[in-house]
Design a protein around this motif. Structure first.
Motif, PDB file in Angstrom:
ATOM      1  N   PHE A  38       0.835  -1.205   0.000  1.00  0.00           N
ATOM      2  CA  PHE A  38       0.000   0.000   0.000  1.00  0.00           C
ATOM      3  C   PHE A  38       0.868   1.253   0.000  1.00  0.00           C
ATOM      4  CE2 PHE A  38      -3.518  -2.768   0.936  1.00  0.00           C
ATOM      5  CZ  PHE A  38      -4.615  -2.110   0.377  1.00  0.00           C
ATOM      6  N   LEU A  39       1.941   1.246   0.790  1.00  0.00           N
ATOM      7  CA  LEU A  39       2.857   2.380   0.812  1.00  0.00           C
ATOM      8  C   LEU A  39       3.457   2.584  -0.579  1.00  0.00           C
ATOM      9  CD1 LEU A  39       5.337   3.519   3.420  1.00  0.00           C
ATOM     10  CD2 LEU A  39       6.225   3.002   1.161  1.00  0.00           C
ATOM     11  N   TYR A  40       3.867   1.489  -1.223  1.00  0.00           N
ATOM     12  CA  TYR A  40       4.485   1.553  -2.553  1.00  0.00           C
ATOM     13  C   TYR A  40       3.511   2.161  -3.558  1.00  0.00           C
ATOM     14  CZ  TYR A  40       7.404   0.025  -6.478  1.00  0.00           C
ATOM     15  OH  TYR A  40       8.205  -0.010  -7.593  1.00  0.00           O
ATOM     16  N   VAL A  41       2.236   1.770  -3.478  1.00  0.00           N
ATOM     17  CA  VAL A  41       1.231   2.324  -4.392  1.00  0.00           C
ATOM     18  C   VAL A  41       0.941   3.785  -4.050  1.00  0.00           C
ATOM     19  CG1 VAL A  41      -1.191   2.172  -5.113  1.00  0.00           C
ATOM     20  CG2 VAL A  41       0.200   0.110  -4.973  1.00  0.00           C
TER      21      VAL A  41
ATOM     22  N   ASN B  19       7.054   2.093  -9.397  1.00  0.00           N
ATOM     23  CA  ASN B  19       6.998   3.537  -9.175  1.00  0.00           C
ATOM     24  C   ASN B  19       8.397   4.140  -9.287  1.00  0.00           C
ATOM     25  OD1 ASN B  19       8.383   3.677  -6.667  1.00  0.00           O
ATOM     26  ND2 ASN B  19       6.511   3.427  -5.496  1.00  0.00           N
ATOM     27  N   ASN B  20       8.435   5.455  -9.448  1.00  0.00           N
ATOM     28  CA  ASN B  20       9.702   6.180  -9.598  1.00  0.00           C
ATOM     29  C   ASN B  20      10.087   6.949  -8.345  1.00  0.00           C
ATOM     30  OD1 ASN B  20      10.053   5.388 -12.302  1.00  0.00           O
ATOM     31  ND2 ASN B  20       8.585   6.949 -12.953  1.00  0.00           N
TER      32      ASN B  20
ATOM     33  N   ILE C 228      12.438   3.739   1.311  1.00  0.00           N
ATOM     34  CA  ILE C 228      11.747   2.442   1.239  1.00  0.00           C
ATOM     35  C   ILE C 228      11.491   2.038  -0.210  1.00  0.00           C
ATOM     36  CG2 ILE C 228       9.617   1.193   1.811  1.00  0.00           C
ATOM     37  CD1 ILE C 228       9.559   2.774   4.439  1.00  0.00           C
ATOM     38  N   CYS C 229      10.942   2.941  -1.018  1.00  0.00           N
ATOM     39  CA  CYS C 229      10.665   2.605  -2.418  1.00  0.00           C
ATOM     40  C   CYS C 229      11.953   2.291  -3.183  1.00  0.00           C
ATOM     41  CB  CYS C 229       9.897   3.734  -3.104  1.00  0.00           C
ATOM     42  SG  CYS C 229       8.197   3.917  -2.508  1.00  0.00           S
TER      43      CYS C 229
ATOM     44  N   SER D  55      15.410  -1.763  -5.562  1.00  0.00           N
ATOM     45  CA  SER D  55      16.762  -2.340  -5.576  1.00  0.00           C
ATOM     46  C   SER D  55      16.715  -3.850  -5.305  1.00  0.00           C
ATOM     47  CB  SER D  55      17.629  -1.640  -4.532  1.00  0.00           C
ATOM     48  OG  SER D  55      18.890  -2.248  -4.456  1.00  0.00           O
ATOM     49  N   ILE D  56      15.929  -4.250  -4.317  1.00  0.00           N
ATOM     50  CA  ILE D  56      15.801  -5.682  -4.012  1.00  0.00           C
ATOM     51  C   ILE D  56      15.227  -6.420  -5.211  1.00  0.00           C
ATOM     52  CG2 ILE D  56      14.461  -7.350  -2.635  1.00  0.00           C
ATOM     53  CD1 ILE D  56      14.919  -5.421  -0.218  1.00  0.00           C
ATOM     54  N   ASP D  57      14.225  -5.826  -5.852  1.00  0.00           N
ATOM     55  CA  ASP D  57      13.632  -6.464  -7.032  1.00  0.00           C
ATOM     56  C   ASP D  57      14.660  -6.619  -8.148  1.00  0.00           C
ATOM     57  OD1 ASP D  57      11.376  -7.530  -8.561  1.00  0.00           O
ATOM     58  OD2 ASP D  57      11.589  -5.696  -9.752  1.00  0.00           O
TER      59      ASP D  57
END
Length: 161
Positions: free
Chosen positions: A54-57, A122-123, A128-129, A134-136
């Motif tokens: 939710f935070l990412y979105v 997202n950009n 956190i984002c 980076s992990i992805d």
């Protein structure tokens, strides 16, 4: 001792039982408490992943969470979960709630769903984002050494994006 007794003794290996079966015929029994604690850990893990998704979105221009967001958040949790503050306390509380609610069954409400925009990373450049992205980016090259993490990676990779 006769030769016949020696032959019988050479084929009786029951004294060598370790408690673990190579064939999988014998399984160690988990107690209800063990199962409840495992369930609590999984619930806390996924709860954090959902919050992260939710935070990412929220940091994107999209209108809702997709499988892609959940996928990224689960990958993030693989590396962050154990280091979260009070994680054991959260698991213990969730386990207690599960124990209390075992007899209660809640009915789920149906909610109308609106059309959710297609997943796009997202950009956002917040910490956190940036770490999620980076992990992805490094996920494919990551080869976990522990069997549990190996299975977890396989299951996350099975999630369609």
């Amino acid at each position: 001792m006769s030769n016949n007794n020696n032959n019988n003794n050479n084929t009786d290996y029951t004294f060598m039982k370790t408690g673990f079966s190579i064939t999988g015929d014998e399984r160690r029994q988990l107690t209800e408490e063990h199962l409840r604690n495992i369930e609590a850990m999984i619930l806390v893990f996924t709860s954090h992943a959902i919050e992260t998704s939710f935070l990412y979105v929220d940091h994107s221009t999209r209108n809702g969470v997709t499988c892609g967001d959940i996928n990224l958040a689960l990958k993030y949790e693989v590396f962050k979960f154990i280091d979260r503050p009070n994680i054991q306390e959260q698991i213990n509380i969730t386990s207690q709630i599960l124990e209390e609610e075992e007899e209660e069954v809640e009915e789920e409400e149906e909610v109308e769903e609106e059309e959710v925009e297609e997943f796009v990373k997202n950009n956002c450049t917040c910490d956190i984002c940036a770490e999620i992205n980076s992990i992805d980016n490094k996920w494919e090259e990551w080869n976990p050494e522990e069997p549990f993490l190996e299975k977890l990676k396989e299951r996350i990779d099975d999630i369609p994006i």
